[in-house]
Design an enzyme around this catalytic site. Structure first.
Site, PDB file in Angstrom:
ATOM      1  N   ASP A  30       0.786  -1.150   0.177  1.00 46.13           N
ATOM      2  CA  ASP A  30       0.347   0.189  -0.081  1.00 46.13           C
ATOM      3  C   ASP A  30       0.606   0.903  -0.160  1.00 46.13           C
ATOM      4  O   ASP A  30       2.094   1.269   0.968  1.00 46.13           O
ATOM      5  CB  ASP A  30      -1.136  -0.112   1.152  1.00 46.13           C
ATOM      6  CG  ASP A  30      -1.991   0.675   1.134  1.00 46.13           C
ATOM      7  OD1 ASP A  30      -2.228   1.713   0.072  1.00 46.13           O
ATOM      8  OD2 ASP A  30      -2.741   0.781   2.154  1.00 46.13           O
ATOM      9  N   ASN A  80     -10.868  -2.315  -5.580  1.00 47.60           N
ATOM     10  CA  ASN A  80     -10.155  -1.736  -6.123  1.00 47.60           C
ATOM     11  C   ASN A  80     -10.901  -1.868  -7.287  1.00 47.60           C
ATOM     12  O   ASN A  80     -10.006  -0.581  -7.817  1.00 47.60           O
ATOM     13  CB  ASN A  80      -8.859  -2.101  -6.068  1.00 47.60           C
ATOM     14  CG  ASN A  80      -7.826  -2.387  -4.936  1.00 47.60           C
ATOM     15  OD1 ASN A  80      -6.609  -2.993  -4.638  1.00 47.60           O
ATOM     16  ND2 ASN A  80      -8.067  -0.743  -3.900  1.00 47.60           N
TER      17      ASN A  80
HETATM   18  C1  IPE Z   1      -5.515  -3.073  -0.157  1.00 48.25           C
HETATM   19  O1  IPE Z   1      -5.356  -1.430  -0.209  1.00 48.25           O
HETATM   20  C2  IPE Z   1      -5.199  -3.298  -1.320  1.00 48.25           C
HETATM   21  C3  IPE Z   1      -4.022  -3.343  -1.586  1.00 48.25           C
HETATM   22  C4  IPE Z   1      -2.953  -3.037  -1.622  1.00 48.25           C
HETATM   23  C5  IPE Z   1      -4.118  -4.319  -3.215  1.00 48.25           C
HETATM   24  P1  IPE Z   1      -6.388  -0.098  -0.542  1.00 48.25           P
HETATM   25  O2  IPE Z   1      -5.393   1.088  -0.445  1.00 48.25           O
HETATM   26  O3  IPE Z   1      -6.993  -0.917  -1.287  1.00 48.25           O
HETATM   27  O4  IPE Z   1      -7.023  -0.323   1.207  1.00 48.25           O
HETATM   28  P2  IPE Z   1      -7.624   0.796   1.584  1.00 48.25           P
HETATM   29  O5  IPE Z   1      -8.470   1.222   0.705  1.00 48.25           O
HETATM   30  O6  IPE Z   1      -6.981   2.055   2.726  1.00 48.25           O
HETATM   31  O7  IPE Z   1      -7.833   0.133   2.872  1.00 48.25           O
HETATM   32  C1  IPE Z   2      -1.495   0.415  -2.861  1.00 46.98           C
HETATM   33  O1  IPE Z   2      -1.537   1.072  -3.225  1.00 46.98           O
HETATM   34  C2  IPE Z   2      -1.910  -0.250  -4.886  1.00 46.98           C
HETATM   35  C3  IPE Z   2      -3.182  -0.872  -5.086  1.00 46.98           C
HETATM   36  C4  IPE Z   2      -4.338  -0.872  -3.805  1.00 46.98           C
HETATM   37  C5  IPE Z   2      -3.995  -1.407  -6.169  1.00 46.98           C
HETATM   38  P1  IPE Z   2      -2.458   2.540  -3.665  1.00 46.98           P
HETATM   39  O2  IPE Z   2      -2.953   2.836  -4.650  1.00 46.98           O
HETATM   40  O3  IPE Z   2      -3.937   2.301  -2.313  1.00 46.98           O
HETATM   41  O4  IPE Z   2      -2.276   4.576  -2.759  1.00 46.98           O
HETATM   42  P2  IPE Z   2      -2.212   5.027  -2.120  1.00 46.98           P
HETATM   43  O5  IPE Z   2      -3.222   4.113  -0.457  1.00 46.98           O
HETATM   44  O6  IPE Z   2      -3.885   5.634  -2.511  1.00 46.98           O
HETATM   45  O7  IPE Z   2      -1.438   5.748  -1.142  1.00 46.98           O
HETATM   46 MG    MG Z   3      -4.302   2.389  -0.476  1.00 47.56          MG
END
Ligand code: IPE
Ligand code: IPE
Ligand code: MG
Length: 250
Positions: free
Chosen positions: A27, A75
């Site tokens: 993340d 996602n």
């Molecule tokens: C969790 O991260 C999913 C992945 C890293 C693939 P998210 O960014 O989707 O989670 P939330 O929305 O902060 O809970």
């Molecule tokens: C994790 O990084 C990757 C996925 C969830 C696909 P994020 O895209 O959630 O990054 P932040 O949380 O917005 O910084």
């Molecule tokens: Mg995220």
């Protein structure tokens, strides 16, 4: 890498007590990019490179399984551009991985519901599964969670078990925890001893709900694209200091 491991980097890690299975919620890609005035997709690109680096490091350290959360069932709520960029990066990674899996003895497996994934990406995943089956079971294995949700995984397992009952292969009263685990995407793989979440969030976000029952959690503010070998060492060292009681008394 051997020199690196025997030197400063592995300093605080006891290599005789490594977790067999580490899981990571990759993340912080979006925030990493935004901080640099870049589009979110640039963060995903950097994050994909980090995955490559960390998987190699875990393999060389002697960890047997690495499970990474790449794309959740939630996602899909993101823009088409962002979802498309993530899928394109996966395709690129898989094409490169297929070329090197056998040479590097790395097994790759997908967790998640592949039905809504494009036929092209599904075919590549099948190809990597085929190579994985040929490789030695003792080889390092990376599990990529794609369109994965812990609740969805449990539902899919329950449906398959119910179908087996309807077909007369199984009986409801015979189901136990080990038997149910065998219906999950992670069938045959030990539960992760350690789950790492970068980027400062303190939640599971639907990751490995069944398998995390007794996992140790390690959270850090570092964003996933900034993750490096030292971060893994810190997480493993923290894990090695934990007192794991599993409900018992010592
Ligand atoms: C969790 O991260 C999913 C992945 C890293 C693939 P998210 O960014 O989707 O989670 P939330 O929305 O902060 O809970
Ligand atoms: C994790 O990084 C990757 C996925 C969830 C696909 P994020 O895209 O959630 O990054 P932040 O949380 O917005 O910084
Ligand atoms: Mg995220």
């Amino acid at each position: 890498m051997a020199n690196e491991l025997s030197g400063k980097l592995a300093g605080q890690v006891d290599k005789s007590r490594l977790p067999r299975h580490i899981a990571i919620i990759m993340d912080g890609n979006g925030r990493w990019a935004t901080k640099r005035g870049l589009p979110r997709t640039a963060g995903h690109k950097a994050g994909a490179e980090t995955f490559r680096k960390i998987a190699t490091y875990c393999k060389n350290l002697g960890v047997q399984y690495l499970t990474v959360y790449a794309f959740s069932t939630e996602n899909w709520k993101r823009s088409e551009t962002e979802v498309g960029a993530i899928m394109a990066l996966l395709k690129k990674y898989l094409l490169e991985a297929i070329d090197s899996m056998e040479k590097d003895s790395i097994r790759l497996k997908f967790f998640g519901d592949m039905t809504p994934i494009t036929p092209e990406l599904r075919a590549l995943a099948r190809e990597t599964d085929g190579i994985t089956k040929h490789l030695d079971r003792r080889d390092f294995q990376a599990n990529i969670c794609l369109n994965y949700g812990g609740r969805d995984e449990i539902l899919r397992a329950a449906r398959r078990f119910a179908a087996d009952c309807a077909a007369g292969i199984r009986k409801p009263e015979d189901l136990d925890e080990a038997g149910f685990s065998g219906y999950l995407d992670s069938a045959g793989i030990p539960d992760p001893e350690l789950i790492i979440r970068p980027s400062g969030e303190l939640r599971l976000s639907n990751f490995l709900l069944w398998q995390s029952a007794y996992s140790e959690f390690y959270c850090t503010d570092t964003l996933w694209p900034d993750f490096d070998e030292g971060e893994i060492n810190r997480a493993v060292a923290a894990y090695q200091k934990r007192d794991r009681r599993f409900g018992g008394v010592k």
